[in-house]
Design a protein around this motif. Structure first.
Motif, PDB file in Angstrom:
ATOM      1  N   VAL A  83      40.708  39.986  39.723  1.00  0.00           N
ATOM      2  CA  VAL A  83      40.702  39.291  41.292  1.00  0.00           C
ATOM      3  C   VAL A  83      39.920  37.966  41.029  1.00  0.00           C
ATOM      4  O   VAL A  83      40.490  36.907  41.567  1.00  0.00           O
ATOM      5  CB  VAL A  83      40.124  40.260  42.126  1.00  0.00           C
ATOM      6  CG1 VAL A  83      39.629  39.606  43.213  1.00  0.00           C
ATOM      7  CG2 VAL A  83      40.840  41.416  42.432  1.00  0.00           C
ATOM      8  N   GLY A  84      38.913  37.768  40.545  1.00  0.00           N
ATOM      9  CA  GLY A  84      38.212  36.569  40.321  1.00  0.00           C
ATOM     10  C   GLY A  84      38.640  35.497  39.403  1.00  0.00           C
ATOM     11  O   GLY A  84      38.676  34.470  39.924  1.00  0.00           O
ATOM     12  N   THR A  89      44.361  37.388  47.172  1.00  0.00           N
ATOM     13  CA  THR A  89      44.004  37.357  48.609  1.00  0.00           C
ATOM     14  C   THR A  89      42.619  38.223  48.383  1.00  0.00           C
ATOM     15  O   THR A  89      41.891  38.031  49.481  1.00  0.00           O
ATOM     16  CB  THR A  89      45.160  38.266  49.159  1.00  0.00           C
ATOM     17  OG1 THR A  89      45.532  39.536  48.646  1.00  0.00           O
ATOM     18  CG2 THR A  89      46.516  37.459  49.562  1.00  0.00           C
ATOM     19  N   LEU A  90      42.261  39.101  47.542  1.00  0.00           N
ATOM     20  CA  LEU A  90      41.038  39.698  47.641  1.00  0.00           C
ATOM     21  C   LEU A  90      40.026  38.975  47.420  1.00  0.00           C
ATOM     22  O   LEU A  90      38.777  39.105  47.535  1.00  0.00           O
ATOM     23  CB  LEU A  90      41.073  41.090  46.509  1.00  0.00           C
ATOM     24  CG  LEU A  90      41.861  42.234  47.173  1.00  0.00           C
ATOM     25  CD1 LEU A  90      41.769  43.198  45.985  1.00  0.00           C
ATOM     26  CD2 LEU A  90      41.292  42.699  48.252  1.00  0.00           C
ATOM     27  N   TYR A  91      40.068  37.754  46.499  1.00  0.00           N
ATOM     28  CA  TYR A  91      39.048  36.923  46.117  1.00  0.00           C
ATOM     29  C   TYR A  91      38.103  36.703  47.129  1.00  0.00           C
ATOM     30  O   TYR A  91      36.951  36.520  46.723  1.00  0.00           O
ATOM     31  CB  TYR A  91      39.900  35.766  45.391  1.00  0.00           C
ATOM     32  CG  TYR A  91      38.832  34.666  44.996  1.00  0.00           C
ATOM     33  CD1 TYR A  91      37.971  34.747  43.905  1.00  0.00           C
ATOM     34  CD2 TYR A  91      38.658  33.568  45.707  1.00  0.00           C
ATOM     35  CE1 TYR A  91      36.964  33.801  43.397  1.00  0.00           C
ATOM     36  CE2 TYR A  91      37.785  32.460  45.176  1.00  0.00           C
ATOM     37  CZ  TYR A  91      37.101  32.555  44.307  1.00  0.00           C
ATOM     38  OH  TYR A  91      36.325  31.824  43.742  1.00  0.00           O
ATOM     39  N   THR A  92      38.639  36.216  48.238  1.00  0.00           N
ATOM     40  CA  THR A  92      37.555  35.947  49.268  1.00  0.00           C
ATOM     41  C   THR A  92      37.226  36.842  50.309  1.00  0.00           C
ATOM     42  O   THR A  92      36.422  36.726  51.032  1.00  0.00           O
ATOM     43  CB  THR A  92      38.152  34.797  50.206  1.00  0.00           C
ATOM     44  OG1 THR A  92      39.450  35.317  50.876  1.00  0.00           O
ATOM     45  CG2 THR A  92      38.741  33.474  49.630  1.00  0.00           C
ATOM     46  N   LYS A  93      37.758  38.190  49.881  1.00  0.00           N
ATOM     47  CA  LYS A  93      37.224  39.408  50.828  1.00  0.00           C
ATOM     48  C   LYS A  93      36.444  40.378  50.067  1.00  0.00           C
ATOM     49  O   LYS A  93      35.685  41.347  50.728  1.00  0.00           O
ATOM     50  CB  LYS A  93      38.870  39.962  51.131  1.00  0.00           C
ATOM     51  CG  LYS A  93      39.499  39.187  51.956  1.00  0.00           C
ATOM     52  CD  LYS A  93      40.854  39.880  52.309  1.00  0.00           C
ATOM     53  CE  LYS A  93      41.693  39.147  53.219  1.00  0.00           C
ATOM     54  NZ  LYS A  93      41.740  37.607  53.187  1.00  0.00           N
ATOM     55  N   MET A  94      36.208  40.236  48.914  1.00  0.00           N
ATOM     56  CA  MET A  94      35.560  41.316  48.010  1.00  0.00           C
ATOM     57  C   MET A  94      34.498  40.636  47.016  1.00  0.00           C
ATOM     58  O   MET A  94      34.741  39.723  46.381  1.00  0.00           O
ATOM     59  CB  MET A  94      36.494  42.062  47.195  1.00  0.00           C
ATOM     60  CG  MET A  94      36.201  43.166  46.482  1.00  0.00           C
ATOM     61  SD  MET A  94      37.700  44.090  45.831  1.00  0.00           S
ATOM     62  CE  MET A  94      36.837  45.632  45.313  1.00  0.00           C
ATOM     63  N   ARG A  95      33.307  41.283  47.486  1.00  0.00           N
ATOM     64  CA  ARG A  95      32.349  40.842  46.750  1.00  0.00           C
ATOM     65  C   ARG A  95      32.029  41.089  45.073  1.00  0.00           C
ATOM     66  O   ARG A  95      31.774  40.199  44.433  1.00  0.00           O
ATOM     67  CB  ARG A  95      30.828  40.869  47.366  1.00  0.00           C
ATOM     68  CG  ARG A  95      29.682  40.199  46.885  1.00  0.00           C
ATOM     69  CD  ARG A  95      28.455  40.451  47.742  1.00  0.00           C
ATOM     70  NE  ARG A  95      27.258  39.554  47.131  1.00  0.00           N
ATOM     71  CZ  ARG A  95      26.132  39.440  47.739  1.00  0.00           C
ATOM     72  NH1 ARG A  95      25.826  40.055  48.903  1.00  0.00           N
ATOM     73  NH2 ARG A  95      25.203  38.774  47.144  1.00  0.00           N
ATOM     74  N   GLY A 147      39.138  29.113  49.590  1.00  0.00           N
ATOM     75  CA  GLY A 147      40.395  28.759  48.874  1.00  0.00           C
ATOM     76  C   GLY A 147      41.004  29.896  48.246  1.00  0.00           C
ATOM     77  O   GLY A 147      41.124  30.973  48.646  1.00  0.00           O
ATOM     78  N   GLY A 148      41.409  29.664  47.028  1.00  0.00           N
ATOM     79  CA  GLY A 148      42.156  30.605  46.306  1.00  0.00           C
ATOM     80  C   GLY A 148      43.507  30.246  46.287  1.00  0.00           C
ATOM     81  O   GLY A 148      44.052  29.491  46.961  1.00  0.00           O
TER      82      GLY A 148
END
Length: 185
Positions: A83-84, A89-95, A147-148
């Motif tokens: 993801v990182g 899409t999970l990049y900005t939603k998951m810490r 972003g992402g």
């Protein structure tokens, strides 16, 4: 079992050193990063040698068919690891996607391995990941990335996940643990 336990402990403490002793870690500077990397490599070597050399001491019997759930969870785990890097899409939603991936990976393996060595390895790394998440969260609020690449990143991650999963399955088959038989023993 000693080498396996030492490897898990070295892995955990090397990763937690920055969180538990930030001043000491900062004093080490860039050479400290190299020392930590060396300890991490040593910990992986110890975990592999220790796990492969451990006697099989059963604690529980995995339920039939858990290999299939393991395979699904492994796909999720490998996807989370990417993801990182691919910034989908999970990049900005998951810490904590990588640490969450470690927890999913650990649970997946504990579903199909009920021996002491597996509990030490997979359970120990799951505990480390949970502690790491707690310490990071306690250090301060998350600066949510912006972003992402959105769906393009997800597509890249999915493609990478399938390739990496195939390689991981191939290594497991080569080692005599076919992940596609449905149950292990």
């Amino acid at each position: 079992m000693f080498l396996l336990t030492l490897g898990v402990l070295l892995w955990s403490f090397a990763h937690l050193f920055k969180r538990l002793a930030p001043t000491a870690r900062a004093r080490l500077g860039d050479p400290g990063k190299g020392a930590v990397a060396l300890v991490l490599v040593l910990s992986v070597v110890l975990m592999v040698i220790g796990y492969r050399g451990a006697d099989f001491e059963p604690v529980y019997s995995p339920l039939p068919g858990m290999g299939h759930l393991n395979n699904l969870l492994m796909l999720v785990s490998v996807f989370l690891f990417g993801v990182g890097g691919t910034k989908g899409t999970l990049y900005t939603k998951m810490r904590h996607p990588m640490l969450t991936g470690v927890i999913v990976w650990s649970v997946a393996h504990l579903l199909v391995n009920g021996d002491v060595a597996s509990i030490v390895l997979f359970g120990g790394l799951a505990i480390w990941a949970v502690v790491e998440i707690v310490l990071i969260n306690a250090a301060g609020p998350w600066a949510r990335p912006t972003g992402g690449r959105g769906l393009k990143g997800d597509a890249m991650n999915l493609a990478g996940t399938l390739v990496l999963y195939g390689l991981i399955a191939g290594v497991h088959i080569w080692l005599g643990h076919n992940p596609f038989v449905g149950t292990y023993g």
